[in-house]
Design a protein around this motif. Structure first.
Motif, PDB file in Angstrom:
ATOM      1  N   ALA A  24     -46.509  93.901 -73.639  1.00 13.53           N
ATOM      2  CA  ALA A  24     -45.340  93.743 -72.763  1.00 13.53           C
ATOM      3  C   ALA A  24     -45.749  93.916 -71.301  1.00 13.53           C
ATOM      4  CB  ALA A  24     -44.266  94.757 -73.126  1.00 13.53           C
TER       5      ALA A  24
ATOM      6  N   ALA B 271     -35.409  97.623 -53.109  1.00 11.67           N
ATOM      7  CA  ALA B 271     -34.555  97.229 -54.236  1.00 11.67           C
ATOM      8  C   ALA B 271     -34.420  95.714 -54.343  1.00 11.67           C
ATOM      9  CB  ALA B 271     -33.176  97.863 -54.088  1.00 11.67           C
TER      10      ALA B 271
ATOM     11  N   ALA C   9     -41.458  90.075 -70.436  1.00 10.63           N
ATOM     12  CA  ALA C   9     -42.179  91.218 -71.010  1.00 10.63           C
ATOM     13  C   ALA C   9     -41.511  91.749 -72.268  1.00 10.63           C
ATOM     14  CB  ALA C   9     -42.297  92.325 -69.967  1.00 10.63           C
ATOM     15  N   ILE C  10     -40.206  91.812 -72.251  1.00  8.65           N
ATOM     16  CA  ILE C  10     -39.516  92.436 -73.398  1.00  8.65           C
ATOM     17  C   ILE C  10     -38.937  91.396 -74.357  1.00  8.65           C
ATOM     18  CG2 ILE C  10     -38.987  94.542 -72.102  1.00  8.65           C
ATOM     19  CD1 ILE C  10     -36.063  93.477 -71.940  1.00  8.65           C
TER      20      ILE C  10
ATOM     21  N   TYR D  85     -38.887  89.175 -60.306  1.00 13.96           N
ATOM     22  CA  TYR D  85     -39.213  90.452 -60.955  1.00 13.96           C
ATOM     23  C   TYR D  85     -38.401  90.610 -62.252  1.00 13.96           C
ATOM     24  CZ  TYR D  85     -39.920  95.548 -61.077  1.00 13.96           C
ATOM     25  OH  TYR D  85     -40.237  96.824 -61.431  1.00 13.96           O
TER      26      TYR D  85
ATOM     27  N   ALA E  30     -39.698  88.302 -64.890  1.00 13.66           N
ATOM     28  CA  ALA E  30     -40.934  88.846 -65.477  1.00 13.66           C
ATOM     29  C   ALA E  30     -40.590  89.911 -66.513  1.00 13.66           C
ATOM     30  CB  ALA E  30     -41.819  89.435 -64.375  1.00 13.66           C
ATOM     31  N   PHE E  31     -39.572  90.697 -66.210  1.00 10.76           N
ATOM     32  CA  PHE E  31     -39.140  91.735 -67.159  1.00 10.76           C
ATOM     33  C   PHE E  31     -38.603  91.080 -68.442  1.00 10.76           C
ATOM     34  CE2 PHE E  31     -35.896  94.885 -68.633  1.00 10.76           C
ATOM     35  CZ  PHE E  31     -36.789  95.864 -69.017  1.00 10.76           C
TER      36      PHE E  31
ATOM     37  N   GLU F 124     -36.110 100.606 -68.173  1.00 10.40           N
ATOM     38  CA  GLU F 124     -35.268 100.057 -69.246  1.00 10.40           C
ATOM     39  C   GLU F 124     -36.120  99.466 -70.368  1.00 10.40           C
ATOM     40  OE1 GLU F 124     -34.829  99.811 -66.014  1.00 10.40           O
ATOM     41  OE2 GLU F 124     -32.948  98.805 -65.512  1.00 10.40           O
ATOM     42  N   ALA F 125     -37.366  99.195 -70.061  1.00  7.34           N
ATOM     43  CA  ALA F 125     -38.250  98.650 -71.094  1.00  7.34           C
ATOM     44  C   ALA F 125     -38.311  99.579 -72.302  1.00  7.34           C
ATOM     45  CB  ALA F 125     -39.653  98.439 -70.523  1.00  7.34           C
TER      46      ALA F 125
ATOM     47  N   LEU G  12     -36.541  89.464 -56.164  1.00  8.10           N
ATOM     48  CA  LEU G  12     -35.903  90.332 -57.156  1.00  8.10           C
ATOM     49  C   LEU G  12     -35.685  89.597 -58.477  1.00  8.10           C
ATOM     50  CD1 LEU G  12     -34.665  93.010 -57.951  1.00  8.10           C
ATOM     51  CD2 LEU G  12     -32.511  92.286 -56.919  1.00  8.10           C
TER      52      LEU G  12
ATOM     53  N   PRO H 135     -38.986  94.809 -55.695  1.00 13.36           N
ATOM     54  CA  PRO H 135     -39.660  96.032 -56.146  1.00 13.36           C
ATOM     55  C   PRO H 135     -41.183  95.976 -56.074  1.00 13.36           C
ATOM     56  CG  PRO H 135     -37.905  95.422 -57.652  1.00 13.36           C
ATOM     57  CD  PRO H 135     -38.095  94.255 -56.731  1.00 13.36           C
TER      58      PRO H 135
ATOM     59  N   PHE I  67     -45.740  91.138 -68.337  1.00 15.62           N
ATOM     60  CA  PHE I  67     -45.014  91.447 -67.096  1.00 15.62           C
ATOM     61  C   PHE I  67     -45.913  91.185 -65.881  1.00 15.62           C
ATOM     62  CE2 PHE I  67     -43.510  94.757 -64.012  1.00 15.62           C
ATOM     63  CZ  PHE I  67     -42.235  94.253 -63.805  1.00 15.62           C
TER      64      PHE I  67
ATOM     65  N   GLU J   6     -35.373  98.682 -74.417  1.00 17.62           N
ATOM     66  CA  GLU J   6     -35.296  97.317 -74.943  1.00 17.62           C
ATOM     67  C   GLU J   6     -36.459  96.977 -75.871  1.00 17.62           C
ATOM     68  OE1 GLU J   6     -32.859  95.124 -74.072  1.00 17.62           O
ATOM     69  OE2 GLU J   6     -31.836  96.394 -72.613  1.00 17.62           O
ATOM     70  N   SER J   7     -37.526  97.752 -75.804  1.00 18.14           N
ATOM     71  CA  SER J   7     -38.732  97.361 -76.514  1.00 18.14           C
ATOM     72  C   SER J   7     -39.513  98.617 -76.898  1.00 18.14           C
ATOM     73  CB  SER J   7     -39.564  96.472 -75.576  1.00 18.14           C
ATOM     74  OG  SER J   7     -40.667  95.937 -76.226  1.00 18.14           O
TER      75      SER J   7
ATOM     76  N   LEU K 174     -44.708  97.673 -61.254  1.00 21.36           N
ATOM     77  CA  LEU K 174     -43.996  98.771 -61.921  1.00 21.36           C
ATOM     78  C   LEU K 174     -42.964  98.198 -62.887  1.00 21.36           C
ATOM     79  CD1 LEU K 174     -43.403 101.183 -58.885  1.00 21.36           C
ATOM     80  CD2 LEU K 174     -45.376 101.026 -60.415  1.00 21.36           C
ATOM     81  N   LEU K 175     -43.105  98.553 -64.124  1.00 27.73           N
ATOM     82  CA  LEU K 175     -42.208  98.059 -65.179  1.00 27.73           C
ATOM     83  C   LEU K 175     -40.903  98.860 -65.152  1.00 27.73           C
ATOM     84  CD1 LEU K 175     -42.294  96.185 -67.792  1.00 27.73           C
ATOM     85  CD2 LEU K 175     -42.924  98.266 -69.036  1.00 27.73           C
ATOM     86  N   PRO K 176     -39.750  98.201 -65.143  1.00 31.99           N
ATOM     87  CA  PRO K 176     -38.490  98.964 -65.173  1.00 31.99           C
ATOM     88  C   PRO K 176     -38.428  99.886 -66.398  1.00 31.99           C
ATOM     89  CG  PRO K 176     -38.053  96.669 -64.643  1.00 31.99           C
ATOM     90  CD  PRO K 176     -39.508  96.754 -65.037  1.00 31.99           C
TER      91      PRO K 176
ATOM     92  N   LEU L 270     -40.704 101.712 -62.776  1.00 27.38           N
ATOM     93  CA  LEU L 270     -39.663 101.671 -61.746  1.00 27.38           C
ATOM     94  C   LEU L 270     -38.418 102.314 -62.345  1.00 27.38           C
ATOM     95  CD1 LEU L 270     -39.012 100.491 -58.875  1.00 27.38           C
ATOM     96  CD2 LEU L 270     -37.851  98.650 -60.096  1.00 27.38           C
TER      97      LEU L 270
END
Lengths: 333, 366
Positions: free
Chosen positions: A35, A269, B271-272, B264, B267-268, A62-63, B261, A272, A39, A66-67, A58-60, A299
C-alpha cells in the motif's frame, strides 16, 4: 527496567543520524508494504527521489482504518491496537508483530523527558482487562508492571484518589505521575478535588471532547491545577494515537517534544507533500521509526503548529475550510 | 403593489431581458467577449447560462412566480431599498436576485462581483436605459454604496465571512438600522440515487455528470455528494463513461490535471484499493462523504435513511437534494428536486430554502 536487544534496535540509536535511520526504514517499508509503495509511486516519489533529497510521502492515518497496514502477514493471534469509535464506525487497527518494539519505545520515550524511576504511575483510565486493544492502556499496563514497588496501579473510575496511594508513594520516596484522558481527569477533578503532593505531575492524554462539552487545553489545565493544587507547570500532556508506537510529551508550556526516533512536521492542508513554514498552522505529519512493521510515514487529521526547534502544539482536529460554493464570493474592497 | 403594477413590471422586465438577450445594442456581446477573453468563465458556461435565462424568463413565468411568492396584494416592497451583494463564482449567478428585486417593486442596489464584472451590468444597463428601471444603482466597489441605508440585504457567502461583511456594511453605513438580512451559506448539493434498472443507468449517470461538472463544478447547486442504493462500482463507472462522452467535459475539463490535494487523495485511493476515477481536475471516489475539498466528489453506498441522516447532520450546508426524475421514495419533509434540473433550475428556485422574491415582498420578515 530490562530492555531486550532486537534486530531493529538501530531505530533507537541516537548516534546514527535520523535521516540515515529513516532511509533504512523507508527502504524496508517501501519494499514490504504494498500500500505504501503504491502510494509513493502514485505521487512519483520512490527510492531515487529520496536519494536525491525528497522526503518520504506521508500516508494518511485513515489507511489503518481502510486497509491492513503491516509489513508482515497479520494474523489474529498478533497483538493489535484499535482506535475507539462508536458503534458501526470502522476502527483503525494497528497490528504489532513485535510488542517489544512498542515496549522499548514507550520506556525509552518517557525516560527522555522524565526521571521515570522517581515516579509511581496512577492511571485514571479503564484497566487493561476492559480495554485490551487500547495502545494507551497497554502502555500504562507496562509502566505498572515495570514498577517493582507495586505502588503503580490503575485507579477505580468514579472514586476519589485513594489517600493510601499518595501516602505510600511519599513513604517510598517516590513522586506521583497521574495519567488520564482529559475527560476522565475533568470528571475526577470536579467530583473529587484533592491536593496532590507538590512534586506530582499530571499527564493528560488528550480527548478534549467530553460527553458533556468540548473544552480547550488551557481551560482543561487550569481546571486540573485548581482541583489538584498544582502549578500549571506540572500539568503536562502526552500526544499519541493508535497508529503510532511513539509518544510526544509537553510540559506546562503546551509545546510537545518528540523522542529522537520520531519527527513531526506541519504540512500544508492543500498540499500535504509540502511543509508549512514555522509558526503557520497545518496538518500534523509524523515520522515514527518505531512503526517499523507498519508504516512510519503518517499524516494525521490533527491541526498543529511548530517552532524552529521542532517542538509543536496540537490545536485540535483539523476542520477543513469550506472552499466550495460561495464562500469566497464577496471580494474585498 | 397593485395587480396592474405587478403585471406591468413583469412585462417590462420580461421584455427587458428579451431585449438584452437579442442584443441589438451589442451590450451583451461585448460583455460576453470581455468575460471570455479575461478567462473569468468558460465560454461554454456563459452561453449555457444565457440559454437557460432565455428558456426560463418570460412575463408569464415572472407573474407565476410573483403569484406563488404572494407579492400581489401582500406587503409591498415599494419604497424599500434592497442591496444585493452578488456572488461571482458562476456567470450571472446574481440574476435571480436582480429579477426578484425588480419584480417586487423595491429599489435595487447591487455590489457587482469583480469576478463577474460585465455580464450582470450589461443587463442592468439595458433595463435602466430602455425599460424605465431608473432606480437601479450598482458598483463593483462597496465604497461607492456608502450611506445607502438599505432596508434589506441579500448575500451569499461562508458563515465565516459573515462577521467581516457585516463590519464593512456597518462602517460604511450601507444598511439602515434594523435592516433585514438574507444570508445564503449552502455550498453544495446532494443526490439520492436508488437502485437503478439497467435502462435507467446511463441517463442517470449522464445527469449526475452534468450536475457535477457544469460550471466547472462550482456553485452551490453542484452535485458533490451522492448516496446510492445502486452498486457503487457500476455507478461510478457509468458516471466516468458519461463524462468521457460529454462534449462539455471533453472540450473544457479533460486537459486539466489534479491539484496537489486531489493528487494526494487519488494516491491514497490507489494505495488502499478504493474505487475512484479522475476526470480532468476532479476526483470521484467511493467513500464516506467528504464535502470540504474542492474538486472532490464522493459516492457513498447506503440507504435513503443514511442519506437523510447525512442531510440532517449537514444542515444548511446542503443546497438541494436531487433524485432522478424528481420521483420515487424521498425523505419525509424534504423538498427534493429533479437531478436533471440541477444546473437548470426554474427561475423561482430557493437558494438555502428561501424564495428571494417572497422574502423581499414580505419586507424580509419570512
Amino acid at each position: 527496567m530490562s530492555i531486550a536487544i532486537h534486530p531493529i534496535d538501530f531505530i533507537f540509536d541516537h548516534k546514527t543520524r535520523f535521516s540515515e535511520r529513516m532511509m533504512r526504514v523507508f527502504e524496508y517499508q517501501y519494499g514490504k508494504l504494498g500500500a505504501y509503495q503504491t502510494f509513493c509511486a502514485a505521487l512519483g516519489t520512490g527510492r531515487t527521489e529520496l536519494q536525491a533529497g525528497a522526503m518520504p510521502p506521508l500516508l494518511p492515518v485513515e489507511a489503518f482504518r481502510e486497509s491492513t497496514i503491516c509489513t508482515l502477514p497479520a494474523d489474529p493471534s498478533m497483538l493489535r491496537f484499535e482506535s475507539s469509535g462508536t458503534t458501526g464506525m470502522r476502527r483503525s487497527v494497528h497490528y504489532i508483530p513485535y510488542p517489544e518494539i512498542y515496549r522499548q519505545s514507550v520506556f525509552r520515550g518517557i525516560g527522555l523527558f522524565y526521571p521515570f524511576d522517581e515516579f509511581i504511575i496512577l492511571a485514571y483510565t479503564p484497566g487493561y482487562q476492559d480495554n485490551p486493544h487500547s495502545s494507551l492502556i497497554w502502555m500504562l499496563q507496562q509502566f505498572i508492571n515495570n514498577d517493582a514497588s507495586g505502588l503503580s496501579r490503575f485507579l477505580e473510575l468514579g472514586e476519589p484518589l485513594p489517600s493510601s496511594a499518595l501516602h505510600a508513594a511519599r513513604a517510598a520516596g517516590r513522586r506521583v505521575m497521574l495519567f488520564g484522558a482529559a475527560f476522565g481527569l475533568i470528571d475526577l477533578a470536579e467530583a473529587f478535588p484533592v491536593s496532590l503532593p507538590q512534586d506530582a505531575v499530571i499527564i493528560e492524554t488528550g480527548g478534549m471532547k467530553t460527553h458533556r462539552r468540548e473544552m480547550g487545553r488551557d481551560e482543561l489545565h487550569r481546571t486540573l491545577t485548581d482541583a489538584f493544587g498544582l502549578p500549571l507547570a506540572q500539568v503536562h500532556s502526552e500526544y499519541g494515537m493508535t497508529e503510532l508506537l511513539s509518544q510526544a510529551y509537553a510540559d506546562g508550556t503546551g509545546w510537545f517534544r518528540c523522542p529522537h526516533w520520531m519527527r513531526v512536521s506541519i504540512r500544508d492542508a492543500e498540499n500535504p507533500m509540502e511543509e508549512m513554514p514555522h509558526g503557520e498552522e497545518g496538518l500534523i505529519g509524523i515520522i515514527d521509526l518505531a512503526n517499523y512493521y507498519s508504516c512510519s510515514f503518517l499524516l494525521t487529521g490533527d491541526k498543529g503548529v511548530q517552532q524552529a526547534d521542532g517542538s509543536f502544539q496540537v490545536l485540535g482536529r483539523y476542520i477543513p475550510e469550506n472552499l466550495r460554493g460561495c464562500n469566497f464570493l464577496i471580494d474585498q474592497e | 403593489m397593485s395587480t396592474t403594477a405587478l403585471k406591468e413590471r413583469a412585462w417590462r422586465l420580461g421584455e427587458g431581458v428579451h431585449t438584452w438577450l437579442t442584443d441589438s445594442s451589442g451590450l451583451l456581446q461585448a460583455a460576453v467577449a470581455q468575460t471570455v477573453e479575461n478567462k473569468l468563465f468558460l465560454s461554454d458556461d456563459v452561453h449555457f447560462a444565457l440559454q437557460d435565462i432565455q428558456r426560463t424568463v418570460t412575463p408569464g413565468v415572472l407573474l407565476d412566480w410573483a403569484e406563488a411568492a404572494k407579492c400581489e396584494g401582500g406587503a409591498s416592497a415599494v419604497n424599500k431599498r434592497v442591496l444585493c451583494l452578488h456572488a461571482g463564482n458562476l456567470p450571472l449567478v446574481g440574476f435571480q436576485d436582480v429579477v426578484a428585486c425588480l419584480m417586487s417593486g423595491a429599489t435595487y442596489a447591487g455590489k457587482i462581483s469583480r469576478k463577474d464584472p460585465w455580464l450582470l451590468p450589461s443587463l442592468l444597463q439595458q433595463l435602466k436605459q430602455d425599460k424605465g428601471f431608473d432606480d437601479i444603482t450598482y458598483s463593483s466597489s462597496l465604497s461607492s454604496l456608502k450611506g445607502l441605508q438599505a432596508n434589506m440585504v441579500l448575500f451569499s457567502g461562508s458563515e465565516r465571512s459573515i462577521p467581516e461583511i457585516r463590519k464593512i456594511l456597518e462602517q460604511k453605513q450601507i444598511l439602515a438600522h434594523g435592516a433585514r438580512e438574507l444570508i445564503r451559506t449552502a455550498h453544495s448539493s446532494l443526490a439520492w440515487i436508488p437502485e437503478l434498472a439497467p435502462e435507467q443507468l446511463s441517463q442517470t449517470a449522464a445527469d449526475m455528470a452534468k450536475a457535477t461538472f457544469r460550471y466547472e463544478g462550482k456553485g452551490c447547486r453542484t452535485l458533490t455528494t451522492a448516496f446510492t442504493g445502486h452498486d457503487t462500482r457500476e455507478l461510478l463507472q457509468a458516471v466516468a463513461s458519461a463524462a468521457g462522452t460529454s462534449p462539455y467535459i471533453q472540450q473544457n475539463l479533460l486537459g486539466r490535471s489534479l491539484p496537489p490535494l486531489l493528487k494526494y487523495k487519488a494516491a491514497f485511493c490507489e494505495a488502499i484499493g478504493r474505487e475512484h476515477v479522475v476526470i480532468g481536475d476532479r476526483l470521484i471516489q467511493v467513500s464516506e462523504p467528504e464535502v470540504h475539498t474542492e474538486g472532490l466528489i464522493t459516492l457513498t453506498g447506503g440507504t435513503l435513511e443514511d442519506c437523510r441522516a447525512y442531510l440532517d447532520k449537514q444542515g444548511g450546508r446542503i443546497q438541494s437534494l436531487y433524485i432522478p426524475g424528481g420521483k420515487g421514495p424521498q425523505p419525509e419533509g424534504v423538498e427534493c428536486e429533479p437531478l436533471e434540473q440541477a444546473q437548470t433550475p426554474p427561475l423561482s428556485w430557493k437558494p438555502d430554502g428561501t424564495d428571494p422574491l417572497k422574502w423581499i415582498c414580505s419586507g424580509g420578515t419570512i
